[in-house]
Design a protein around this motif. Structure first.
Motif, mmCIF file in Angstrom:
data_model
loop_
_atom_site.group_PDB
_atom_site.id
_atom_site.type_symbol
_atom_site.label_atom_id
_atom_site.label_comp_id
_atom_site.label_asym_id
_atom_site.label_seq_id
_atom_site.Cartn_x
_atom_site.Cartn_y
_atom_site.Cartn_z
ATOM 1 N N TYR A 1 -3.313 1.649 -3.514
ATOM 2 C CA TYR A 1 -3.400 3.054 -2.993
ATOM 3 C C TYR A 1 -4.608 4.085 -2.736
ATOM 4 O O TYR A 1 -5.052 2.958 -3.233
ATOM 5 C CB TYR A 1 -1.931 3.851 -3.421
ATOM 6 C CG TYR A 1 -2.459 3.983 -4.544
ATOM 7 C CD1 TYR A 1 -2.661 5.117 -5.558
ATOM 8 C CD2 TYR A 1 -1.156 3.424 -5.590
ATOM 9 C CE1 TYR A 1 -3.052 4.696 -6.941
ATOM 10 C CE2 TYR A 1 -1.050 3.173 -6.771
ATOM 11 C CZ TYR A 1 -2.369 3.790 -7.469
ATOM 12 O OH TYR A 1 -1.778 4.122 -8.772
ATOM 13 N N THR B 1 9.704 1.878 6.679
ATOM 14 C CA THR B 1 9.395 0.363 5.375
ATOM 15 C C THR B 1 9.742 -0.608 5.738
ATOM 16 O O THR B 1 9.754 -1.695 6.084
ATOM 17 C CB THR B 1 8.775 1.496 4.577
ATOM 18 O OG1 THR B 1 7.824 2.462 4.481
ATOM 19 C CG2 THR B 1 8.206 -0.160 3.702
ATOM 20 N N ARG C 1 8.154 5.903 -5.121
ATOM 21 C CA ARG C 1 7.431 4.475 -4.057
ATOM 22 C C ARG C 1 7.487 2.895 -4.904
ATOM 23 O O ARG C 1 7.957 1.864 -4.416
ATOM 24 C CB ARG C 1 6.496 4.783 -3.324
ATOM 25 C CG ARG C 1 6.864 6.168 -2.598
ATOM 26 C CD ARG C 1 5.223 5.790 -2.120
ATOM 27 N NE ARG C 1 5.165 7.292 -0.594
ATOM 28 C CZ ARG C 1 4.773 8.009 -0.839
ATOM 29 N NH1 ARG C 1 3.025 7.280 0.021
ATOM 30 N NH2 ARG C 1 4.706 9.378 -0.164
ATOM 31 N N PHE C 2 6.839 3.478 -6.538
ATOM 32 C CA PHE C 2 6.561 1.857 -6.664
ATOM 33 C C PHE C 2 8.049 0.688 -7.312
ATOM 34 O O PHE C 2 8.292 -0.361 -7.311
ATOM 35 C CB PHE C 2 5.953 1.966 -8.312
ATOM 36 C CG PHE C 2 5.066 3.215 -8.377
ATOM 37 C CD1 PHE C 2 3.777 2.266 -8.585
ATOM 38 C CD2 PHE C 2 4.468 4.527 -8.530
ATOM 39 C CE1 PHE C 2 2.444 2.870 -8.790
ATOM 40 C CE2 PHE C 2 3.323 4.868 -8.528
ATOM 41 C CZ PHE C 2 1.895 4.492 -8.621
ATOM 42 N N VAL D 1 0.978 -3.553 -6.196
ATOM 43 C CA VAL D 1 0.133 -1.972 -5.475
ATOM 44 C C VAL D 1 -0.868 -1.782 -4.973
ATOM 45 O O VAL D 1 -1.840 -2.385 -5.850
ATOM 46 C CB VAL D 1 1.582 -1.293 -5.931
ATOM 47 C CG1 VAL D 1 3.224 -1.363 -5.957
ATOM 48 C CG2 VAL D 1 1.251 -0.529 -7.112
ATOM 49 N N ASN E 1 0.983 -1.037 -0.071
ATOM 50 C CA ASN E 1 0.596 -0.261 -0.288
ATOM 51 C C ASN E 1 0.611 1.176 -0.038
ATOM 52 O O ASN E 1 1.740 1.659 0.692
ATOM 53 C CB ASN E 1 -0.781 0.081 0.963
ATOM 54 C CG ASN E 1 -2.137 1.189 0.861
ATOM 55 O OD1 ASN E 1 -1.501 2.209 1.110
ATOM 56 N ND2 ASN E 1 -3.077 0.892 0.903
ATOM 57 N N LEU E 2 1.179 2.085 -1.366
ATOM 58 C CA LEU E 2 1.859 3.149 -1.083
ATOM 59 C C LEU E 2 1.434 4.275 -0.547
ATOM 60 O O LEU E 2 2.302 5.143 -0.343
ATOM 61 C CB LEU E 2 1.509 3.513 -3.005
ATOM 62 C CG LEU E 2 2.434 2.313 -3.829
ATOM 63 C CD1 LEU E 2 3.113 2.055 -5.143
ATOM 64 C CD2 LEU E 2 4.076 1.725 -2.945
ATOM 65 N N PHE F 1 5.839 10.125 -3.504
ATOM 66 C CA PHE F 1 4.652 8.641 -4.234
ATOM 67 C C PHE F 1 5.303 8.290 -5.552
ATOM 68 O O PHE F 1 5.044 6.722 -5.363
ATOM 69 C CB PHE F 1 3.284 9.374 -3.668
ATOM 70 C CG PHE F 1 2.617 8.448 -5.273
ATOM 71 C CD1 PHE F 1 1.847 7.450 -3.471
ATOM 72 C CD2 PHE F 1 1.785 8.340 -6.485
ATOM 73 C CE1 PHE F 1 0.976 7.038 -4.614
ATOM 74 C CE2 PHE F 1 1.171 7.859 -6.620
ATOM 75 C CZ PHE F 1 0.563 6.817 -5.760
ATOM 76 N N ASN G 1 6.553 6.021 2.584
ATOM 77 C CA ASN G 1 6.438 6.805 2.643
ATOM 78 C C ASN G 1 7.240 8.128 3.260
ATOM 79 O O ASN G 1 6.829 8.789 2.863
ATOM 80 C CB ASN G 1 5.321 7.417 3.442
ATOM 81 C CG ASN G 1 5.241 6.813 4.880
ATOM 82 O OD1 ASN G 1 6.155 6.582 5.123
ATOM 83 N ND2 ASN G 1 4.279 6.528 5.767
ATOM 84 N N ALA H 1 8.837 -0.281 -3.887
ATOM 85 C CA ALA H 1 7.947 -1.278 -3.377
ATOM 86 C C ALA H 1 8.418 -2.977 -4.503
ATOM 87 O O ALA H 1 8.956 -3.857 -4.122
ATOM 88 C CB ALA H 1 6.565 -1.382 -4.283
#
Length: 259
Positions: A34, A247, A20-21, A32, A7-8, A17, A13, A24
């Motif tokens: 969000y 994270t 973040r892909f 993903v 969950n982005l 944003f 975080n 992940a």
């Protein structure tokens, strides 16, 4: 074995944003999710998904003024036109992103409006959304959320969700089952999952108390994962938790379950 989606909104975080892909994918996630994609260019998001081999698992319908404290508009009788506009916008993004599931947040019940009016509004909006999303092969989900974290949130339990689904009468309306919210509201994580399994197409997780990563609280996640697997759940599990530190430092649980 269920697949895990980052969950982005909540994970990675520490980074902007759109970065973040990559994080992940580097951490081993295959998908993903969000809250909302609407502040970002859909072509740019699609490029990140393709670049990193990620599946766009889920996002929400537009939910009103989030920064102002709104948590959905689907039960609000005076926002029906806005809700319908949001459905069209969500379809536009979802079709570009290859997202096959969209969640509808019911919203906070306004004071002074009879429950019968709120429910009728919710049911009518869900009928419209389920029909429109179904034309594009997209499933509509509704999510029970605990009343401690969001006081006044209209939809609180899977039983209530199942009742609403029955009233809507669509074969394109399902339950998003969040283990954290269920633990806070009623417990009985596995028994409730079994009861509503036919209607559950997406699961989310966080531990309790604290809404941090698995292994930091009272939920026996190794047992939960093993049982979901044994019950034949092969959908996605969205990791919608607040990392206790960073994270990356909190991802040990993912390695322990073989991901």
């Amino acid at each position: 074995m269920p697949k895990f989606a980052a969950n982005l909104t909540m994970l990675f975080n520490e980074a902007p944003f759109m970065e973040r892909f990559a994080l992940a994918a580097k951490a081993g996630f295959e998908g993903v999710e969000y809250l909302f994609p609407y502040d970002f260019d859909k072509d740019a998001i699609r490029a990140e998904l393709d670049k990193h081999g990620l599946t766009q698992v889920l996002h929400n319908l537009p939910a009103g003024n989030w920064a102002g404290g709104e948590r959905g508009i689907a039960v609000l009788p005076d926002r029906v036109d806005e809700f319908r506009e949001g459905v069209a916008k969500a379809i536009d993004y979802a079709t570009k992103l290859g997202c096959k599931q969209i969640n509808c947040l019911s919203g906070i019940a306004p004071a002074g409006v009879p429950d019968s009016v709120l429910r009728a509004t919710f049911v009518a909006n869900l009928k419209l959304a389920a029909s429109e999303l179904g034309k594009h092969g997209i499933k509509l989900l509704i999510e029970p959320i605990n009343h401690f974290d969001i006081p006044g949130f209209y939809l609180n339990t899977p039983d209530q969700a199942a009742s609403i689904i029955a009233e809507v009468g669509s074969d394109n309306l399902y339950i998003q089952y969040d283990l954290y919210h269920q633990q806070r509201t009623e417990g009985e994580l596995i028994g409730t999952f079994k009861k509503h399994q036919a209607q559950i197409v997406h699961v989310q997780l966080a531990d309790n108390p604290g809404r941090n990563e698995p292994g930091t609280g009272e939920i026996a996640y190794p047992f939960v994962f093993k049982t979901l697997d044994a019950l034949g759940y092969d959908g996605w599990i969205g990791c919608e938790y607040k990392p206790r530190t960073t994270t990356e430092e909190g991802l040990g649980w993912l390695a322990e379950v073989g991901r």
